[in-house]
Write a protein that holds these residues in place. Sequence first.
Motif, mmCIF file in Angstrom:
data_model
loop_
_atom_site.group_PDB
_atom_site.id
_atom_site.type_symbol
_atom_site.label_atom_id
_atom_site.label_comp_id
_atom_site.label_asym_id
_atom_site.label_seq_id
_atom_site.Cartn_x
_atom_site.Cartn_y
_atom_site.Cartn_z
ATOM 1 N N ILE A 33 0.837 -1.208 0.000
ATOM 2 C CA ILE A 33 0.000 0.000 0.000
ATOM 3 C C ILE A 33 0.864 1.247 0.000
ATOM 4 O O ILE A 33 0.627 2.185 -0.769
ATOM 5 C CB ILE A 33 -0.949 -0.021 1.211
ATOM 6 N N LEU A 34 1.889 1.290 0.850
ATOM 7 C CA LEU A 34 2.766 2.455 0.911
ATOM 8 C C LEU A 34 3.493 2.673 -0.405
ATOM 9 O O LEU A 34 3.674 3.814 -0.844
ATOM 10 C CB LEU A 34 3.774 2.313 2.057
ATOM 11 N N PHE A 35 3.909 1.595 -1.054
ATOM 12 C CA PHE A 35 4.606 1.717 -2.322
ATOM 13 C C PHE A 35 3.693 2.320 -3.392
ATOM 14 O O PHE A 35 4.099 3.220 -4.129
ATOM 15 C CB PHE A 35 5.116 0.350 -2.780
ATOM 16 N N PHE A 36 2.454 1.853 -3.462
ATOM 17 C CA PHE A 36 1.537 2.380 -4.472
ATOM 18 C C PHE A 36 1.142 3.825 -4.180
ATOM 19 O O PHE A 36 0.973 4.620 -5.099
ATOM 20 C CB PHE A 36 0.312 1.488 -4.616
ATOM 21 N N VAL A 37 1.019 4.179 -2.900
ATOM 22 C CA VAL A 37 0.751 5.581 -2.546
ATOM 23 C C VAL A 37 1.926 6.443 -2.980
ATOM 24 O O VAL A 37 1.739 7.548 -3.514
ATOM 25 C CB VAL A 37 0.466 5.717 -1.041
ATOM 26 N N PHE A 38 3.156 5.953 -2.770
ATOM 27 C CA PHE A 38 4.339 6.684 -3.201
ATOM 28 C C PHE A 38 4.325 6.884 -4.720
ATOM 29 O O PHE A 38 4.613 7.980 -5.201
ATOM 30 C CB PHE A 38 5.611 5.931 -2.790
ATOM 31 N N ILE A 39 3.988 5.861 -5.468
ATOM 32 C CA ILE A 39 3.949 5.960 -6.931
ATOM 33 C C ILE A 39 2.918 6.997 -7.372
ATOM 34 O O ILE A 39 3.191 7.824 -8.254
ATOM 35 C CB ILE A 39 3.642 4.577 -7.569
ATOM 36 N N VAL A 40 1.737 6.988 -6.767
ATOM 37 C CA VAL A 40 0.687 7.944 -7.126
ATOM 38 C C VAL A 40 1.139 9.369 -6.824
ATOM 39 O O VAL A 40 0.984 10.272 -7.660
ATOM 40 C CB VAL A 40 -0.633 7.605 -6.393
ATOM 41 N N ILE A 41 1.716 9.588 -5.642
ATOM 42 C CA ILE A 41 2.186 10.929 -5.282
ATOM 43 C C ILE A 41 3.311 11.377 -6.204
ATOM 44 O O ILE A 41 3.368 12.545 -6.617
ATOM 45 C CB ILE A 41 2.622 10.967 -3.806
ATOM 46 N N ALA A 42 4.203 10.472 -6.571
ATOM 47 C CA ALA A 42 5.294 10.818 -7.484
ATOM 48 C C ALA A 42 4.747 11.207 -8.858
ATOM 49 O O ALA A 42 5.229 12.168 -9.469
ATOM 50 C CB ALA A 42 6.270 9.654 -7.605
ATOM 51 N N LEU A 43 3.763 10.482 -9.357
ATOM 52 C CA LEU A 43 3.175 10.812 -10.663
ATOM 53 C C LEU A 43 2.443 12.155 -10.625
ATOM 54 O O LEU A 43 2.564 12.954 -11.561
ATOM 55 C CB LEU A 43 2.223 9.705 -11.109
ATOM 56 N N ILE A 44 1.705 12.409 -9.549
ATOM 57 C CA ILE A 44 1.021 13.702 -9.417
ATOM 58 C C ILE A 44 2.033 14.826 -9.366
ATOM 59 O O ILE A 44 1.863 15.865 -10.014
ATOM 60 C CB ILE A 44 0.112 13.699 -8.175
ATOM 61 N N SER A 45 3.095 14.633 -8.619
ATOM 62 C CA SER A 45 4.146 15.645 -8.521
ATOM 63 C C SER A 45 4.799 15.885 -9.880
ATOM 64 O O SER A 45 5.082 17.035 -10.249
ATOM 65 C CB SER A 45 5.192 15.205 -7.505
ATOM 66 N N LEU A 50 5.545 19.376 -14.504
ATOM 67 C CA LEU A 50 5.564 19.606 -15.945
ATOM 68 C C LEU A 50 4.607 20.738 -16.333
ATOM 69 O O LEU A 50 4.895 21.533 -17.233
ATOM 70 C CB LEU A 50 5.196 18.341 -16.703
ATOM 71 N N GLY A 51 3.476 20.795 -15.643
ATOM 72 C CA GLY A 51 2.510 21.853 -15.925
ATOM 73 C C GLY A 51 3.024 23.230 -15.553
ATOM 74 O O GLY A 51 2.801 24.210 -16.256
ATOM 75 N N ARG A 52 3.740 23.336 -14.464
ATOM 76 C CA ARG A 52 4.285 24.625 -14.029
ATOM 77 C C ARG A 52 5.493 25.037 -14.862
ATOM 78 O O ARG A 52 5.763 26.211 -15.015
ATOM 79 C CB ARG A 52 4.696 24.567 -12.572
ATOM 80 N N GLY A 53 6.220 24.081 -15.391
ATOM 81 C CA GLY A 53 7.418 24.388 -16.158
ATOM 82 C C GLY A 53 7.112 25.000 -17.530
ATOM 83 O O GLY A 53 7.948 25.657 -18.118
ATOM 84 N N ARG A 54 5.929 24.801 -18.034
ATOM 85 C CA ARG A 54 5.578 25.287 -19.376
ATOM 86 C C ARG A 54 5.119 26.742 -19.374
ATOM 87 O O ARG A 54 4.943 27.313 -20.402
ATOM 88 C CB ARG A 54 4.482 24.411 -19.965
ATOM 89 N N ARG A 55 4.889 27.314 -18.229
ATOM 90 C CA ARG A 55 4.398 28.690 -18.169
ATOM 91 C C ARG A 55 5.486 29.688 -18.414
ATOM 92 O O ARG A 55 6.577 29.656 -18.199
ATOM 93 C CB ARG A 55 3.783 28.979 -16.808
#
Length: 55
Positions: A33-45, A50-55
């Motif tokens: 569970i902790l590993f998958f939560v880490f993966i989700v948070i890493a992908l969101i980050s 990437l969204g902030r870098g394009r501005r």
Amino acid sequence: MLYWAAVFFVIAIVAAVLGFGGIAAGASSIAQILFFVFIVIALISLIVGLGRGRR
């Protein structure tokens, strides 16, 4: 968070080797569970970064 997933994974391995099946299964579930939560948070980050870098 990835650190804690690794800690619970090691606990699961040690418990499995010593024959404590219930403890190994519980620690393995927590680590998964902790590993998958880490993966989700890493992908969101990554997406937000990437969204902030394009501005």
